[in-house]
Design a protein around this motif. Structure first.
Motif, PDB file in Angstrom:
ATOM      1  N   PHE A   3       0.832  -1.196   0.000  1.00 23.32           N
ATOM      2  CA  PHE A   3       0.000   0.000   0.000  1.00 23.32           C
ATOM      3  C   PHE A   3       0.871   1.252   0.000  1.00 23.32           C
ATOM      4  O   PHE A   3       1.703   1.435   0.898  1.00 23.32           O
ATOM      5  N   TRP A   4       0.692   2.091  -1.013  1.00 22.84           N
ATOM      6  CA  TRP A   4       1.211   3.450  -0.968  1.00 22.84           C
ATOM      7  C   TRP A   4       0.214   4.281  -0.179  1.00 22.84           C
ATOM      8  O   TRP A   4      -0.992   4.213  -0.434  1.00 22.84           O
ATOM      9  N   MET A   5       0.685   5.087   0.772  1.00 21.31           N
ATOM     10  CA  MET A   5      -0.196   5.887   1.612  1.00 21.31           C
ATOM     11  C   MET A   5       0.284   7.330   1.654  1.00 21.31           C
ATOM     12  O   MET A   5       1.463   7.574   1.951  1.00 21.31           O
TER      13      MET A   5
ATOM     14  N   MET B  89      -4.515   9.743   6.951  1.00 18.40           N
ATOM     15  CA  MET B  89      -4.238   9.297   5.595  1.00 18.40           C
ATOM     16  C   MET B  89      -5.265   9.921   4.668  1.00 18.40           C
ATOM     17  O   MET B  89      -6.466   9.843   4.931  1.00 18.40           O
TER      18      MET B  89
ATOM     19  N   ALA C 211      -4.659   6.344  -0.729  1.00 17.28           N
ATOM     20  CA  ALA C 211      -3.877   5.105  -0.737  1.00 17.28           C
ATOM     21  C   ALA C 211      -3.950   4.480  -2.124  1.00 17.28           C
ATOM     22  O   ALA C 211      -4.910   4.697  -2.870  1.00 17.28           O
TER      23      ALA C 211
ATOM     24  N   PHE D 261      -9.785   1.576   5.927  1.00 16.38           N
ATOM     25  CA  PHE D 261      -8.475   1.849   6.508  1.00 16.38           C
ATOM     26  C   PHE D 261      -8.641   2.511   7.876  1.00 16.38           C
ATOM     27  O   PHE D 261      -9.454   3.429   8.024  1.00 16.38           O
TER      28      PHE D 261
END
Length: 258
Positions: free
Chosen positions: A114-116, A123, A126, A178
């Motif tokens: 996961f890119w966050m 956040m 994502a 999330f």
């Protein structure tokens, strides 16, 4: 110090995650296991001596493993570019973090990373980067309108577009949830396909990666991400023995992100 500040200062965080999968429908199947993940800002990460970026070590993260085509990734530059195309205006108080299983002694496979985009302890977007065991990859962009912070009660829906398991159709929708906190992460992904689908979840505490913790994780769960690959094949065998029908590998999606 916020989660963003810690990562920008070079800290690498370890998450001994509890991972669960439960298949819904006529053929039920479920399992649970532990997996070691790292949360880091790739452009800043330093970590202990037993961790490296873009070079061999006990644990390492390589730019080519993430962001774009599998095996020739562009790292965080790719993630920022995708989010810019989606309308995210990058701000100085934002950081791009990566949650992934690291390479262990140079060997690597992870079903999902996961890119966050973090802003303080929140956040705002994502990208779920999904790999299958056939060498393919597809990513799903997750954000709310206006890129407001994503909370635990928010659900983001995306059409399933990628072949992950040969025992499931490429149909239905994914629902992402999330929960991001300074010291803990929890992610839930449900695939809804009429009465069929699955529920997958991962959660764990975020603690600083140290040499001692790196060694202990390798001793406790030897093989690293290759152990996870072995577990995938083991559960595929269990499903086949239960009578699950095999689906041939379709062509990957035309676009690398949806």
């Amino acid at each position: 110090m916020t989660l963003t500040d810690r990562l920008v200062c070079g800290e690498v965080l370890h998450m001994a995650a509890n991972v669960t999968h439960a298949r819904r429908g006529r053929l039920r199947h479920a399992f649970r296991y532990g997996v070691d993940y790292l949360l880091l800002a790739p452009d800043h990460a330093q970590g202990p001596r037993l961790f490296s970026r873009d070079r061999f070590n006990l644990l390492s993260c390589h730019s080519r493993d993430h962001g774009g085509l599998r095996g020739s990734g562009q790292g965080s530059a790719w993630a920022w570019a995708q989010l810019a195309q989606a309308g995210l205006k990058r701000r100085p108080d934002m950081a791009m973090a990566l949650l992934t299983q690291p390479r262990l002694l140079g060997r690597w496979f992870t079903p999902v990373s996961f890119w966050m985009v973090l802003q303080g302890d929140r956040m705002v977007a994502a990208i779920a980067e999904v790999n299958n065991t056939f060498g393919q990859r597809h990513s799903y962009l997750c954000h709310l309108p206006g890129f407001v912070a994503i909370g635990p009660s928010d659900t983001i829906t995306a059409a399933k577009a990628f072949h992950v398991s040969p025992f499931q159709d490429v149909s239905g929708d994914y629902r992402f949830n999330f929960a991001v906190a300074p010291d803990r992460l929890a992610i839930r992904i449900s695939q809804i396909d009429g009465p069929n689908g699955l529920d997958a979840a991962m959660s764990g505490a975020l603690v600083p990666l140290t040499n001692r913790r790196a060694l202990w994780s390798c001793l406790r769960r030897p093989g690293g991400s290759l152990r996870v690959l072995a577990l995938i094949y083991w559960n595929a065998l269990r499903l086949k023995l239960k009578g699950a029908a095999y689906r041939p590998l379709p062509a990957p999606p035309d676009q690398e992100i949806s």
